[in-house]
Design an enzyme around this catalytic site. Sequence first.
Site, mmCIF file in Angstrom:
data_model
loop_
_atom_site.group_PDB
_atom_site.id
_atom_site.type_symbol
_atom_site.label_atom_id
_atom_site.label_comp_id
_atom_site.label_asym_id
_atom_site.label_seq_id
_atom_site.Cartn_x
_atom_site.Cartn_y
_atom_site.Cartn_z
ATOM 1 N N SER A 84 0.888 -1.218 0.030
ATOM 2 C CA SER A 84 0.162 0.224 0.122
ATOM 3 C C SER A 84 0.906 1.200 0.083
ATOM 4 C CB SER A 84 -1.086 -0.097 1.039
ATOM 5 O OG SER A 84 -1.854 -0.957 1.165
ATOM 6 N N ASP A 101 1.600 -5.511 -11.407
ATOM 7 C CA ASP A 101 1.930 -3.969 -11.855
ATOM 8 C C ASP A 101 3.324 -4.239 -12.335
ATOM 9 O OD1 ASP A 101 -0.523 -3.668 -10.401
ATOM 10 O OD2 ASP A 101 0.643 -3.096 -8.525
ATOM 11 N N GLU A 154 5.910 -5.114 -9.012
ATOM 12 C CA GLU A 154 5.571 -5.963 -8.049
ATOM 13 C C GLU A 154 4.325 -6.594 -8.434
ATOM 14 O OE1 GLU A 154 4.738 -3.562 -4.762
ATOM 15 O OE2 GLU A 154 3.251 -2.385 -5.640
ATOM 16 N N ASN A 181 0.798 -7.919 -6.029
ATOM 17 C CA ASN A 181 0.003 -8.232 -5.195
ATOM 18 C C ASN A 181 -0.792 -9.311 -4.729
ATOM 19 O OD1 ASN A 181 -0.267 -4.927 -3.627
ATOM 20 N ND2 ASN A 181 0.157 -4.990 -5.782
#
Length: 349
Positions: free
Chosen positions: A187, A297, A310, A312
């Site tokens: 986040s 991403d 990255e 998630n």
Amino acid sequence: MKKLTVAVFFGGCSSEYSVSLESASAVLRNLDPEKYQIVPVGITKDGDWFYYIGEWDRIASDTWYRETDCIPAVISQSRSDHGLLLLQEDGVRKLPVDVAFPVLHGKNGEDGTVQGVLALAGIALAGCGVLASAVCMDKDRAHRLAAAAGVRVPQAVVVTRQDEERARQFADAIGYPVFVKPVKAGSSYGISKVTGPQQLHNALALAFQYDQEVILEETVPGFEVGCAVLGDEQLLTGEVDEIELSGGFFDFTEKYTLKTSAIHVPARLTPKQAQAVKQTAVTVYRALGCSGFARVDSFLTPDGEIVFNEVNTIPGFTEHSRYPGMMRAAGYSFGEVLERIIRLAVEHL
């Protein structure tokens, strides 16, 4: 047919506690009560676990933790129990669980820890398993595996608290601006865009609040694109999305308020570019051992090159979050996505 009992885990001993409450609330609202017996399991910021029997709308507002609505609970590690142990005043009651759906973000939830507990208990897990969850949370090791699979990653260096001079040397050599990030956090917590050497010390100090290791990365030109991936052997991809920034970077505030940024889905790409982003996402998903679902991403440079950022493994899961938005653009409703994730969990056990 007997309803499947699905335990939805929310909260967590993590800096991303509040994000989890929003995501889990949406998941609970969109699971079909005709098909599932839904068991909410709340984890406080201090790491205490409860079977939550209160109103679901209290979760998002973080008013769920009340003694009358919370029964202390633990996951039984005995596979014969296959579920929760409710620690009630009159004794221990067993609550069997068919599928565990952790909607937990960050440490102590998305990093393989909870996944390990559920694996020992023999409970079907919605989403990535222990290894993929742990690896994807670690930006450095995820990049190494992606690079080994032939995907370009940013130039980077990992430092500890004693390595500030090494960090300075890297930044000077690569050129500013650089990004300073905790190796294991989500986040955008603890991330800074450093435009000059005078900012580096404070950026490192901030990142070290979230992890013992910090990664410095080159700034990749272009913009960020994401791809939702769903499946195990046979993979579905959502439509690619694109983050449009007016300045700065996609930090915590922008991710959850979009004050000055916008998300375009489908992304404003050519069909060939979109297909390349999807293929890269699938390559990374497989290289990191992902299963169930994840959001990958990357960056798309002005030269059309894709650079991995990255993964998630438990992305934001509100109705307005990126993952459901990408799947919706590909023709899959939020409820259908949740149903497919749960079906995969049962098949994967």
